[in-house]
Design an enzyme around this catalytic site. Sequence first.
Site, PDB file in Angstrom:
ATOM      1  N   ALA A  90       0.709  -1.182  -0.036  1.00 30.06           N
ATOM      2  CA  ALA A  90      -0.012   0.038  -0.142  1.00 30.06           C
ATOM      3  C   ALA A  90       1.336   1.154  -0.204  1.00 30.06           C
ATOM      4  O   ALA A  90       2.155   1.517  -0.281  1.00 30.06           O
ATOM      5  CB  ALA A  90      -1.186  -0.051   1.124  1.00 30.06           C
ATOM      6  N   LYS A  91       0.514   2.286   0.102  1.00 28.67           N
ATOM      7  CA  LYS A  91       1.385   3.884  -0.026  1.00 28.67           C
ATOM      8  C   LYS A  91       0.484   4.517   0.648  1.00 28.67           C
ATOM      9  O   LYS A  91      -0.945   4.362   0.871  1.00 28.67           O
ATOM     10  CB  LYS A  91       1.122   4.168  -0.932  1.00 28.67           C
ATOM     11  CG  LYS A  91       2.126   3.794  -2.062  1.00 28.67           C
ATOM     12  CD  LYS A  91       3.932   3.517  -1.193  1.00 28.67           C
ATOM     13  CE  LYS A  91       5.243   3.563  -2.011  1.00 28.67           C
ATOM     14  NZ  LYS A  91       6.671   3.810  -1.505  1.00 28.67           N
TER      15      LYS A  91
END
Length: 852
Positions: A90-91
Amino acid sequence: TLRTNAFVPGGPEALAFKLDSRAVPNLPPPVPYREIWVYSPRVEGIHLRGGPIARGGLRWSDRRDDFRTEVLGLVKAQKVKNTVIVPTGAKGGFYPKQLPAPTNRDAWLAEGTESYRTFIRALLSLTDNLAPDGSNIPPADVVCHDAPDPYLVVAADKGTATFSDTANAIAEAHGFWLGDAFASGGGNGYDHKAMAITARGAWISVQRHFREMGIDVQSDPIRVVGVGDMSGDVFGNGMLLSRSLRLVAAFDHRHFFLDPDPDAAIGFAERQRLFALPRSSWDDYDRAAISAGGGVFARSLKSIPLGPEVRTMLGVTAEALGPSELVAAILKMPTDLVWFGGIGTYVKATSESHAEVGDRGNDAHRIDGRELGARVVGEGANLGVTQAGRIEFASSRIGGGGRINTDFIDNSAGVDCSDNEVNIKIALGSEVQSGRLAPADRDTLLAEMTDDVAELVLTDNRLQTQALSIAERGGSAALPGHIRLIQALEASAAELDRGVEGLPGDDELAQRARAGGSLQRPELAVVMAYAKMAVYDALVVSPLCDDPLLVPDLYAAFPSAMQQRFAAAIDGHRLRRELIATKLTNEMVNRSGLTLPFELAEEFGVGLADVAGAFVAARELFGFRDLWSAIDAAPIAGTDQLDLHVEAITALRTQMADLLRAATGAAPSGTVARLQVSLDRLAAALDSLLRPEPRAQLDRYAARLAAIGAPAEIRSALVRIEALDGGVGVGLLAADLGSDEAATARAYTLLGEASGLDWAKGAAAALSPTDPWERLLQAGLVREFEQLRLDQVRRIVGSAGGDPAEAVTAWLAGNAPRLARIAGPVGRARSGGVVTTAMLAHLAAQARVVLA
């Protein structure tokens, strides 16, 4: 709103909530399936996981434009980086709202760290947990309408080594099941800067580019322009990976470094000194080590004086340039390599506006891709070049070759290393909890495996860049297949969006094809990433992941020390299926090419998991792993190595097609058990089985391989696989008939030679289809000519019994007029010159009628 929590335990009041576009239809679509938003007096933050990428950007305050754009760009990069890691990542980003002035560094760092703590606490407050027995524990005081999801790991892009301990302390206080596997790096993890892992991964891309240009960057002199300084992880480590580098110019947000005629040894020693100096800058560089005319200049100067040597290097006549003018001049100057190791987007496409780039701080000196003066770009940093800028540079002649991948290819080693660490800690965590491994011994083992973990990561970089080169090697002839693949990926679960990923539409690609063009390397990188996503999605839910032949793929995800000591922990890994699916996906796409899995699925009307099963069986039956390793290690030119890999793909395709034709849906382990002995016997009997014409064909094939530069070991392996063309069908037929493999093969060869079906199959296989429809027709013809022969042998031997070769010989003698109705047209086709698809389709139809 699926989950809300008005208070973050242990921290300042905050509002954190989780969104799902499928359940919140009034949100502007498409929103990523999982978003965690955090608002507090101290911090604003967002964490994105899974689902499609938000096409319109993140909803954020106007004051956060640059930050919003950076996070969105990182999300896009992460989505494609995830093709080599488990679990998918994810970011996120957090924006501290109460930072003191940066001049008070200690206070500035303390407030930034506390803002990070707020962000991490908010994420954990909405995340499921796992009990020791594996059952799910929902977050306290949270109403959950979505499915459980306990897999949350973090790895700060900036500060992996320091922020990891901060995050892990919060996770342990929270009682989170991952413990110090929650945040990779830190005191008991892999320090990316100390390992130089991100820079080393990106350097593999640089080595690949130059090797294919006939240059060895480890020994040949290379002139380099850099963005960053020696205190940085990626820039500093990268500029120490070769002693032959001549760093002629670099800049960061503080200084310009100019050295028009550097001494490689002196420059390396000085860069090494600066890298070891805490908080160094270019201003610490020994001026006596800089060549005549060079120097170090502050970015704050209104005008930087340029001596004659620097003017010659830059190709300018002005005796001084402003900071922005000098940045642009450095990027435009002719050089061998541009190494991006710092923050900022410095290159766009001519068609893009600065506003579209979304990095206002660099608008004044950003250049277009066609103006970039380097021959090669190494993207150790994220977002140094826009995707459109990469494509323009790759297709531009001004770049002196325009060799570039993408940031998510070049710098994937960092996130890859983080996730290897997480998976290792998950496996060892069960050993620690059971008391079989002491925590201190676990930490010692982690440190001992550092080099092995780095090798696992760098292998991914090597194979991905090689796969891109193989795809690029196809040139314009490969474009129709790439277009068809893009269309398939748009319709797949991977949900490729050409607009988001900068891929042209069909009309533009058709024009490119008519002009003899092809996909550029940055475009191929995107296609490869989405191809892997589609294959992974098919494999992870497939029974194929349970096949015993894939246990080595699972073990390959871990260092050898773990394989030997903790096999049971690996076997029982919580992410076993995901690890197997990821490893198999990467090997299949890297080794068989971007389009092959999808083309075979289309040709045979099967799923990608069926194609993967054929891949697994083929690599086992024909020794492809040893062949790939031999080609990888061969001391030959880079382009010759690629040609040999293309030959291996051709051989692999033939055998996979035969396996799909004869054993679709069968477990690979079962297929191998049925066929291995038969194929070994056929290989041993090849000398006696080969007729003059196929023997001559194999001799010509061996000569062609020798001309490429293939060592004897590789030639022998490829010729053996080629000689066993048809061996899968013959082996299975012999097993069904209860006959000897060699006798069945002789019967198969006799019928093929007398009827001309052998030649017809070879002629069909040699066709060069110009579009996907011709490719499907070609594949159908190859399949039909093969199946006609196998079916006829089965009928003859089944009816007559006895030795298959004798039965076929008798049938040929008793059916000469009937046979002539096939052999006669085939003979005319052979002597008629050009072989066409229509000609072969007619021959197949006639043979089908005659042999019915």
